[in-house]
Design a protein around this motif. Structure first.
Motif, PDB file in Angstrom:
ATOM      1  N   GLU A  27       0.780  -1.307  -0.075  1.00  0.00           N
ATOM      2  CA  GLU A  27      -0.013   0.070  -0.157  1.00  0.00           C
ATOM      3  C   GLU A  27       0.881   1.068   0.015  1.00  0.00           C
ATOM      4  N   TYR A  28       1.542   1.431  -1.202  1.00  0.00           N
ATOM      5  CA  TYR A  28       2.684   2.506  -1.158  1.00  0.00           C
ATOM      6  C   TYR A  28       2.223   4.013  -0.901  1.00  0.00           C
ATOM      7  N   ASN A  29       0.825   4.146  -1.308  1.00  0.00           N
ATOM      8  CA  ASN A  29       0.230   5.593  -1.508  1.00  0.00           C
ATOM      9  C   ASN A  29       0.274   6.071  -0.118  1.00  0.00           C
ATOM     10  N   LYS A  30      -0.246   5.251   0.817  1.00  0.00           N
ATOM     11  CA  LYS A  30      -0.555   5.186   2.109  1.00  0.00           C
ATOM     12  C   LYS A  30       1.057   5.536   3.057  1.00  0.00           C
ATOM     13  N   ALA A  31       1.952   4.764   2.639  1.00  0.00           N
ATOM     14  CA  ALA A  31       3.158   4.903   3.270  1.00  0.00           C
ATOM     15  C   ALA A  31       3.673   6.067   2.736  1.00  0.00           C
ATOM     16  N   TYR A  32       3.674   6.480   1.587  1.00  0.00           N
ATOM     17  CA  TYR A  32       4.341   7.773   1.185  1.00  0.00           C
ATOM     18  C   TYR A  32       3.470   8.925   1.725  1.00  0.00           C
ATOM     19  N   ASP A  74      -0.551   5.909  -9.454  1.00  0.00           N
ATOM     20  CA  ASP A  74      -1.399   5.646  -8.480  1.00  0.00           C
ATOM     21  C   ASP A  74      -0.838   5.860  -7.035  1.00  0.00           C
ATOM     22  N   PHE A  75       0.535   5.236  -6.933  1.00  0.00           N
ATOM     23  CA  PHE A  75       1.154   4.970  -5.545  1.00  0.00           C
ATOM     24  C   PHE A  75       1.399   6.274  -5.003  1.00  0.00           C
ATOM     25  N   ILE A  76       1.595   7.434  -5.573  1.00  0.00           N
ATOM     26  CA  ILE A  76       1.820   8.686  -4.898  1.00  0.00           C
ATOM     27  C   ILE A  76       0.797   9.574  -5.252  1.00  0.00           C
ATOM     28  N   GLU A  77      -0.567   9.434  -5.258  1.00  0.00           N
ATOM     29  CA  GLU A  77      -1.681  10.233  -5.150  1.00  0.00           C
ATOM     30  C   GLU A  77      -1.537  11.322  -4.381  1.00  0.00           C
ATOM     31  N   GLU A  78      -1.896  12.319  -5.042  1.00  0.00           N
ATOM     32  CA  GLU A  78      -1.960  13.661  -4.046  1.00  0.00           C
ATOM     33  C   GLU A  78      -3.241  13.931  -3.462  1.00  0.00           C
TER      34      GLU A  78
END
Length: 316
Positions: free
Chosen positions: A187-192, A312-316
């Motif tokens: 869940e990379y977007n949450k981690a980022y 998607d993994f770095i959605e703002e």
């Protein structure tokens, strides 16, 4: 016309990104804030124009470099720290015999919170008494009379900054642990989202950098495929400058990099000779600059382009 406007916007953004310093999270001496416009038309005489005026008043206390005179940054986006305003009519009376003049007491509240979990960092209140025949104008006059140079107003931001830094320091271990868990679950977007705003002078900043680098490397091939698909679509619409713009962000170590190079050559042949020469030179300069960046710097750059590049993994 749509394609031309898109191309112009993309290259304006690209120019701004490549010609400015890349910022990860918060600068070690400043915290960024955004102003949250309330979703109202009119409430008790207070409307959106009054809130816009208040925003201008706050922004007006910042110098030409975008820094508040007490040393803080104001940013419309890319920050979880929101200035939430509230304007209220505390009292309203009529005065005068021949012409009705309104005496209005206006209270302005500012609250700084973290957007996602609404953690409170500081609050501010000031009241102003004004007179005018028109209530709308009276409220506007009250906002304009707020003294942003006042020590109380300045300390509101400096205290919030202190509280934010303390919040991150006190929750460092928890943030890193949660980010690790999200990465393990892919869940990379949450981690980022947890890591990207950690200030540089916080003790776990190095751990945050390490995890963000891992997010980038874990997603390098997926990024390549998504960016390449974006470039194919732009090429199909004959939007060749935007196609080249997208291809800048494909890492040379990713699996589809050879295909990206081939697309560059294909686009070059499809462009006007003079345009191709100009855009290819610009492309090579930007690719060289991007290739010399660290993984951490690359993900900062990609984060700024996430929506355009469909990452998607770095959605703002």
């Amino acid at each position: 016309m749509f394609i031309q406007r898109t191309t112009y916007s993309l290259f304006l953004i690209l120019f701004l990104v490549f010609s400015s310093n890349i910022i990860f999270g918060q600068n070690s001496s400043t915290i960024n804030f955004s102003y949250k416009m309330p979703n109202i038309k009119t409430r008790n005489g207070v409307n959106k124009e009054h809130y816009k005026l208040l925003r201008q008043k706050i922004e007006g206390s910042y110098n030409e470099r975008g820094k508040l005179k007490v040393g803080l940054n104001f940013s419309p986006s890319q920050t979880p720290f929101e200035i939430i305003p509230s304007i209220e009519i505390v009292d309203e009376k009529n005065a005068g015999d021949i012409q009705t003049v309104k005496v209005v007491k206006v209270a302005v509240y500012l609250t700084i919170t973290e957007a996602e979990n609404q953690t409170l960092f500081n609050q501010f209140k000031t009241t102003v008494i004004v007179t005018d025949k028109d209530l709308d104008k009276a409220i506007a006059k009250a906002i304009l009379q707020i003294k942003t140079s006042d020590s109380k107003f300045r300390s509101f931001f400096t205290k919030a900054e202190t509280n934010i830094l303390a919040y991150y320091e006190n929750n460092c271990a928890k943030i890193i642990k949660s980010a690790n868990t999200y990465i393990e679950r892919k869940e990379y977007n949450k981690a980022y989202g947890l890591l990207k705003y950690i200030p540089e002078n916080i003790s776990c900043f190095a751990d945050a950098e390490r995890l963000i680098t891992k997010i980038y490397t874990d997603n390098k091939d997926d990024n390549c495929k998504k960016i390449l698909e974006q470039a194919r679509n732009q090429k199909a619409y004959k939007d060749y400058p935007s196609t080249l713009y997208s291809l800048v962000f494909i890492d040379s170590d990713s699996s589809c990099y050879p295909e990206a190079i081939k697309m560059v050559q294909d686009v070059k042949l499809l462009m006007d000779k003079e345009d191709a020469k100009e855009h290819m030179q610009t492309l090579e300069e930007r690719k060289a600059k991007f290739s010399k960046m660290s993984d951490l710097e690359k993900i900062r750059m990609l984060a700024a382009q996430a929506r355009i590049l469909n990452l998607d993994f770095i959605e703002e």
